[in-house]
Structure formats: structure tokens, C-alpha cells
Design a protein around this motif. Sequence first.
Motif, PDB file in Angstrom:
ATOM      1  N   GLU A 193       0.852  -1.195   0.000  1.00 21.97           N
ATOM      2  CA  GLU A 193       0.000   0.000   0.000  1.00 21.97           C
ATOM      3  C   GLU A 193       0.888   1.245   0.000  1.00 21.97           C
ATOM      4  O   GLU A 193       2.079   1.180   0.289  1.00 21.97           O
ATOM      5  N   CYS A 203      -5.438  -0.370   4.063  1.00 20.59           N
ATOM      6  CA  CYS A 203      -6.163  -0.510   5.338  1.00 20.59           C
ATOM      7  C   CYS A 203      -6.938   0.772   5.668  1.00 20.59           C
ATOM      8  O   CYS A 203      -7.931   0.719   6.378  1.00 20.59           O
ATOM      9  N   CYS A 225       3.451  -0.914   7.176  1.00 17.61           N
ATOM     10  CA  CYS A 225       2.336  -0.203   7.798  1.00 17.61           C
ATOM     11  C   CYS A 225       2.271  -0.605   9.275  1.00 17.61           C
ATOM     12  O   CYS A 225       2.178  -1.795   9.584  1.00 17.61           O
ATOM     13  N   CYS A 228      -1.577  -2.427   9.707  1.00 13.49           N
ATOM     14  CA  CYS A 228      -1.933  -3.732   9.112  1.00 13.49           C
ATOM     15  C   CYS A 228      -0.710  -4.571   8.726  1.00 13.49           C
ATOM     16  O   CYS A 228      -0.853  -5.731   8.358  1.00 13.49           O
TER      17      CYS A 228
HETATM   18 ZN   LIG Z   1      -1.984  -0.623   6.493  1.00  8.86          ZN
END
Ligand SMILES: [Zn+2]
Length: 237
Positions: A193, A203, A225, A228
Motif C-alpha cells: 500500500e 487498510c 504499515c 496492518c
Molecule cells: Zn496498512
Amino acid sequence: MDEAQALLRLQEIDLETIRITNDAKKLPQHAKIAAAQAALKKVQGELVKIVGQRKDLQMDIEGFDRLRGDAERLEQQASQDFQTSADARAVADLESRLNAVTKRIEKIDYQQNQALEQLITVERAEKNANALQARLQNELAQLLGSLKQELLDSQNRLTALKREREEVAALVSPEMQARYNRANERFKGRAVETLTGNKPSSCRVALQPAQYADLKRRKLPVDECPYCHRILITDWH
Ligand SMILES: [Zn+2]
């Protein structure tokens, strides 16, 4: 392309590969081909029955021809005997024989006409079934051709993606590839991401100020992250 960009592209390629593979399985031609094949099987089953009925009727009609020939010969014979006979009793007997054979011929004609009418109906049904069979065979051939073309197109796109994936993967270290593969499995194809402001793109949980500050301090282009644990691509420039 740096490693961070390569990871993002790798994810896009993998998602595109899955999408193309799934789309190929769900092509409308699959269901249409199954329906056409079922319809073809049904009409072919009906044709076997219809052809059987038609042959039976044709045999019946030929049989009536023979029966009529036999009866006509009897009629001629009786008619000749009638002309040459002088005996009153024999004449009466011949008359009744002639009547009987005339009735028999009428009955044969009636039955033969019925069979001929049935034959017309059955022949029409056979013609219709043959036309339907030809139409379905044609439709099936077209569907198979179009399915083949679409599958070839999908195959070509998958081959191109595979080639590109090899090039892109070469820009990612083996350790990072292993990490990507693990995350990919865990997050069902969404391993990576990006960070926009303080929100990761997958997320979508806004980071705490302290978490954000940690990321910003590290300035790693490929981080993780804190919420997540996906691979997080950051861009601090
Ligand atoms: Zn995340």
C-alpha cells in the motif's frame, strides 16, 4: 524504476494476471456453448426418433402397395371368372368375392392415405429438426471460434505480463521478493500500500501522530504499515 516503484508495479501485474485469468473462466461463451450443446443433443435425440418414424411409415406405405397389388390381382381373377361363369351359384359366390375384395382395396387405400398424411407431418418435423440442427451447429462453431479468439487474447496478455513481471522482479532484492510473496499470500494479492497524508491506501486507518513521526524519521522508501503490516511505500520528497 526503483525498488518501491517495482513493488507497486509487481502488485499491479499480479492483480491484473488474476483478473484476466478469472475473466477468461467467466466468459459468456462458456454458458452459451453449454446451452447450444444441450439443445443440439436434444434435437439430435428427436431426429433419431423422427427418422425412425419416417422409415416405419415408408415401409408401411410400401406394404400397402403390395397388399393392394395382391388384392387387385384377386379382383381381376374374380372378374374374369365372373364373365366366363354360367353357373348361378358360382356367379353369386364370385359376386360376394368381388365385393369382399373391393372392400379390402378400399380399406387398404384408406389406411395408406392415413399413413401418407402422417408421413407428410413426420417429414415436415424432420425438415424442421434438420434446420434446427444445422443452425445450432453453426452457432456452436461461431461460439467456439469466438471463445478460442478471446482465450488467445487473454493468453497473449498473460504472456506479456509474465515477461514484464520478470523484468520488474529483477529490480527487487530476493529478500524483498520473499517478503512480498509472504504478504501477498496473507493479504490476498494486496501486499503493498502507499501512504497519502497519514492514511495508508489499503487498510485506510489514519496513523497515530507518533507512528507517522516514526515513518517520517526513518524515511525508508519501503517501510511497513504500523497498523496492518502491509509493505508500505512512502514518498517523503
Ligand atoms: Zn496498512
